[in-house]
Design a protein around this motif. Structure first.
Motif, mmCIF file in Angstrom:
data_model
loop_
_atom_site.group_PDB
_atom_site.id
_atom_site.type_symbol
_atom_site.label_atom_id
_atom_site.label_comp_id
_atom_site.label_asym_id
_atom_site.label_seq_id
_atom_site.Cartn_x
_atom_site.Cartn_y
_atom_site.Cartn_z
ATOM 1 N N GLY A 1 0.771 -1.244 0.000
ATOM 2 C CA GLY A 1 0.000 0.000 0.000
ATOM 3 C C GLY A 1 0.793 1.279 0.000
ATOM 4 N N HIS A 2 2.094 1.205 0.306
ATOM 5 C CA HIS A 2 2.882 2.427 0.456
ATOM 6 C C HIS A 2 4.225 2.346 -0.266
ATOM 7 C CE1 HIS A 2 -0.123 3.847 3.098
ATOM 8 N NE2 HIS A 2 0.240 3.175 4.163
ATOM 9 N N PRO A 3 4.219 2.240 -1.595
ATOM 10 C CA PRO A 3 5.497 2.175 -2.311
ATOM 11 C C PRO A 3 6.369 3.411 -2.100
ATOM 12 C CG PRO A 3 3.667 2.554 -3.828
ATOM 13 C CD PRO A 3 3.061 2.186 -2.505
ATOM 14 N N GLY A 4 5.734 4.536 -1.743
ATOM 15 C CA GLY A 4 6.511 5.750 -1.503
ATOM 16 C C GLY A 4 7.242 5.762 -0.181
ATOM 17 N N ALA A 5 7.089 4.702 0.622
ATOM 18 C CA ALA A 5 7.733 4.658 1.933
ATOM 19 C C ALA A 5 9.224 4.352 1.855
ATOM 20 C CB ALA A 5 7.051 3.603 2.815
ATOM 21 N N ARG B 1 -10.875 -2.624 -4.884
ATOM 22 C CA ARG B 1 -9.672 -3.384 -5.225
ATOM 23 C C ARG B 1 -8.419 -2.826 -4.558
ATOM 24 N NH1 ARG B 1 -10.668 -6.920 -9.402
ATOM 25 N NH2 ARG B 1 -8.771 -7.850 -8.593
ATOM 26 N N TRP B 2 -8.470 -1.557 -4.149
ATOM 27 C CA TRP B 2 -7.325 -0.943 -3.461
ATOM 28 C C TRP B 2 -7.887 0.078 -2.481
ATOM 29 C CZ3 TRP B 2 -3.905 3.664 -4.012
ATOM 30 C CH2 TRP B 2 -2.648 3.460 -3.434
ATOM 31 N N PRO B 3 -8.348 -0.368 -1.298
ATOM 32 C CA PRO B 3 -9.044 0.532 -0.369
ATOM 33 C C PRO B 3 -8.178 1.722 0.035
ATOM 34 C CG PRO B 3 -9.351 -1.752 0.268
ATOM 35 C CD PRO B 3 -8.295 -1.750 -0.795
ATOM 36 N N ASN B 4 -8.611 2.886 -0.334
ATOM 37 C CA ASN B 4 -7.819 4.077 -0.070
ATOM 38 C C ASN B 4 -8.744 5.298 -0.040
ATOM 39 O OD1 ASN B 4 -6.332 6.600 -1.025
ATOM 40 N ND2 ASN B 4 -4.609 5.250 -0.624
ATOM 41 N N ASN B 5 -8.791 5.964 1.093
ATOM 42 C CA ASN B 5 -9.606 7.168 1.258
ATOM 43 C C ASN B 5 -8.748 8.426 1.326
ATOM 44 O OD1 ASN B 5 -12.311 6.363 1.209
ATOM 45 N ND2 ASN B 5 -12.200 5.596 3.309
ATOM 46 N N ASP B 6 -7.557 8.394 0.768
ATOM 47 C CA ASP B 6 -6.702 9.576 0.764
ATOM 48 C C ASP B 6 -7.360 10.712 -0.017
ATOM 49 O OD1 ASP B 6 -4.919 8.015 2.110
ATOM 50 O OD2 ASP B 6 -3.452 7.867 0.494
ATOM 51 N N LEU B 7 -7.010 11.932 0.353
ATOM 52 C CA LEU B 7 -7.611 13.091 -0.290
ATOM 53 C C LEU B 7 -7.367 13.114 -1.794
ATOM 54 C CD1 LEU B 7 -6.782 15.881 2.327
ATOM 55 C CD2 LEU B 7 -8.883 14.552 2.090
ATOM 56 N N TRP B 8 -6.184 12.720 -2.226
ATOM 57 C CA TRP B 8 -5.853 12.771 -3.655
ATOM 58 C C TRP B 8 -6.675 11.769 -4.465
ATOM 59 C CZ3 TRP B 8 -4.388 8.121 -5.515
ATOM 60 C CH2 TRP B 8 -3.876 7.205 -4.594
ATOM 61 N N ASN B 9 -7.198 10.733 -3.809
ATOM 62 C CA ASN B 9 -7.903 9.656 -4.511
ATOM 63 C C ASN B 9 -9.408 9.905 -4.615
ATOM 64 O OD1 ASN B 9 -7.816 7.101 -5.852
ATOM 65 N ND2 ASN B 9 -8.610 6.114 -4.016
ATOM 66 N N LEU B 10 -9.921 10.955 -3.997
ATOM 67 C CA LEU B 10 -11.359 11.226 -3.958
ATOM 68 C C LEU B 10 -11.689 12.442 -4.807
ATOM 69 C CD1 LEU B 10 -11.711 10.475 -0.184
ATOM 70 C CD2 LEU B 10 -12.816 9.184 -1.998
ATOM 71 N N LEU B 11 -12.541 12.251 -5.817
ATOM 72 C CA LEU B 11 -12.757 13.271 -6.836
ATOM 73 C C LEU B 11 -14.248 13.456 -7.111
ATOM 74 C CD1 LEU B 11 -10.156 11.769 -9.330
ATOM 75 C CD2 LEU B 11 -9.728 13.660 -7.747
#
Length: 604
Positions: A247-251, A485-495
């Motif tokens: 879930g966090h490749p940027g880590a 398929r990729w549960p993510n409620n980050d601000l950038w992902n909600l449009l």
């Protein structure tokens, strides 16, 4: 290598003219039969190392255009790369200034490739760096991926040519390949130089990765199912690392070389945070024992830390969350205690097969507790660094959906063996343990985004990011990357999206073309919603920790902090201090490709 880069910069136009005078088909005729199938594969990804003036990248992208083939072109000589960018203009080619053996910028993308091409590059790699270079290239290949390397043979490497070049040998290359799990598909005969140089000849070696090629699967399975377990620590650490990789490749802070191969470096505080996340409800809510004895307390559960946060849930231990006051001080101590436990237990006892050499390493640092803690990469790096072998990281990254069920199943079996959990041993109660081990993915929630949308709608017209249609009463908040398929409620992902279009998209992945067509509208939404000054009345939705009006006002900037904290860790290739929404969008395009590749999602 630096001297060669200078040569190619100083002679960029001459070298480009020379390279572009011959076609891809002329240069690579002997191995076209291995390359063409890749160009006919939908969404194939190709890496061209030493891309020079762009001849090869242009051919690969143009020939694969109908199948949406993408090319990453790597060239360390900036002036030569500038010519290459012109050569490949308007094609699906992304240029990176990078070089072997580290390929730091390429690996930060957290993607793998169907084909890697090194044309006229290997002779510039010193013998001392070749083993590491092959290991790096093997780690970048998809299972079944091909590595095509041309070898320059010359009788005058160090005299007639001002560049630094080293002798090459096909047998040496094949032997290095075997050590990293690559087998030889083809070794061509030597051919005359296409530019007419009598002292130069060429041959090409094609290597292939048959599977993950690393031995990571057998190792992970051994630790999960066979290794001794006096507690659930080992399983917990493996699952934490899998969740971060998935879930966090940027880590990933960076990669390093070691005696035992390349290693991936993560923020130690992030490992500790996720350790607490998975144990939190398992122990406090479900009261399941994690050791053979009937003492519910584990080594990291201290009075001044863990036990002062019993009112919290696992959902609070997430990136972008703010803790203040006594909770912040307790969280500081909890993370420090968790890291000490990780270092003393699973890191100490998980070793290489038939060895006492540890697999995972912690370089921890003391952190002074403060009355405020914002959970982002910068903060979590304060606790030091955690490292693991790159091939294990890649296995977690690429095959999480297969590995996690093994870890969960073994965790359930381990808990059932403990006397404190004897009440769950009847078959009909096993599901309770499985439910308790749910990672607690974020619930599909769009409440705060709807509130922000409606507040903005009072002053300016709002549009669907996908169609540019004006949005009025009927609209949806769409998860750009499908939540199912990729549960993510980050601000950038909600449009914001038109309801009809959102229903049409459903749980499908937007195509790369649709994503890029929506770029300007997406960036506008991010900018206006989260990155500009936030009105006072919206600040109350930021955190349930804020109790005074003055503190609310001082924390309004948290939206922007949260936006980049979430994006920089969830998306590949971003630095922990990135503040560019253009870079966030490019990373989103890359993540779209990763999800398409790893989960084979339907496209919209």
């Amino acid at each position: 290598m630096t001297g060669n880069i200078q040569f190619y910069n100083d002679n960029a136009r001459h070298v480009a003219q020379q390279y572009l005078s011959k076609s891809f088909e002329e240069i690579h005729a002997s191995v076209l039969s291995y390359i063409t199938p890749v160009l006919n594969k939908t969404d194939a990804r190709i890496l061209d190392i030493g891309a020079g003036a762009g001849r090869d990248a242009k051919y690969l992208a143009a020939e694969g255009q109908s199948q949406n083939v993408s090319v990453i072109a790597v060239e360390p000589a900036k002036l030569l790369a500038d010519i290459g960018k012109q050569t490949t203009q308007n094609l699906n080619v992304n240029w990176l200034e990078d070089s072997l053996p580290a390929l730091a910028k390429v690996t930060r993308q957290e993607v793998s490739f169907d084909l890697i091409l090194l044309s006229a590059v290997w002779m510039h790699v010193p013998e001392s760096e070749r083993a590491r270079s092959l290991r790096k290239l093997a780690n970048l290949l998809k299972p079944g991926g091909k590595l095509v390397i041309s070898l320059r043979h010359s009788q005058a490497e160090h005299t007639a040519d001002p560049r630094i070049m080293y002798a090459v040998c096909a047998d040496e290359l094949k032997n290095l390949g075997k050590k990293v799990g690559l087998f030889c598909l083809s070794e061509t005969e030597r051919e005359n130089d296409k530019l007419g140089r009598d002292e130069v000849s060429w041959q090409t070696v094609v290597l292939q990765l048959p599977d993950d090629g690393s031995g990571a699967f057998p190792f992970i399975r051994h630790v999960a199912t066979n290794d001794g377990k006096s507690a659930t620590h080992k399983l917990a650490l493996l699952r934490v690392l899998l969740r971060i990789a998935d879930g966090h490749p940027g880590a990933v802070l960076r990669r390093e070389s070691s005696l035992y191969g390349d290693r991936v470096i993560l923020p130690a505080g992030l490992v500790a945070l996720y350790w607490c996340h998975q144990y939190k409800d398992l122990i406090d809510k479900h009261q399941l024992f994690q050791t053979p004895n009937k003492n519910p307390n584990m080594g990291f559960m201290k009075p001044a830390g863990w036990h002062k946060l019993t009112h919290r849930t696992a959902a609070d231990y997430r990136i972008g969350h703010l803790f203040t006051g006594d909770d912040a001080i307790a969280l500081h101590k909890t993370l420090s205690d968790a890291l000490s436990n990780i270092k003393a237990m699973p890191c100490k006892y998980i070793t290489l097969p038939n060895s006492e050499q540890g697999v995972f390493e912690v370089a921890s640092k003391p952190v002074r507790a403060k009355d405020s803690i914002f959970l982002d990469l910068t903060t979590l790096t304060q606790w030091g660094e955690f490292s693991l072998p790159e091939h294990i990281w890649l296995a977690f990254n690429r095959y999480a959906c297969w590995i996690e069920p093994v870890l969960v199943s073994e965790w359930v079996n381990t808990m059932l063996s403990y006397s404190g959990n004897a009440g769950y041993r009847t078959v009909e109660k096993h599901y309770i343990l499985h439910e308790a081990l749910n990672w607690l993915e974020p619930k599909r929630s769009t409440t705060e985004i709807r509130q922000r949308f409606e507040q903005l709608q009072q002053d300016q017209t709002q549009y669907c990011v996908w169609t540019a249609k004006t949005l009025k009463q009927k609209y949806n908040i769409d998860h750009c990357m499908p939540f199912s398929r990729w549960p993510n409620n980050d601000l950038w992902n909600l449009l914001p999206a038109d309801s009809q279009i959102n229903n049409q998209k459903n749980d499908r992945l937007p195509s790369e073309q649709k994503l890029k067509a929506a770029k300007e509208r997406m960036l506008h939404w991010w900018q206006s919603a989260w990155l500009e000054e936030i009105p006072f009345e919206m600040c109350e939705f930021m955190t349930d920790q804020i109790s005074s009006a003055s503190l609310i006002n001082s924390q309004c900037n948290l939206w922007k902090q949260r936006f980049f904290a979430e994006a920089n860790i969830a998306l590949p290739g971003l630095s922990k201090v990135n503040s560019s929404i253009d870079d966030v969008f490019e990373a989103l395009v890359m993540q779209r490709g990763r999800l398409k590749e790893m989960q084979q999602l339907r496209e919209w």
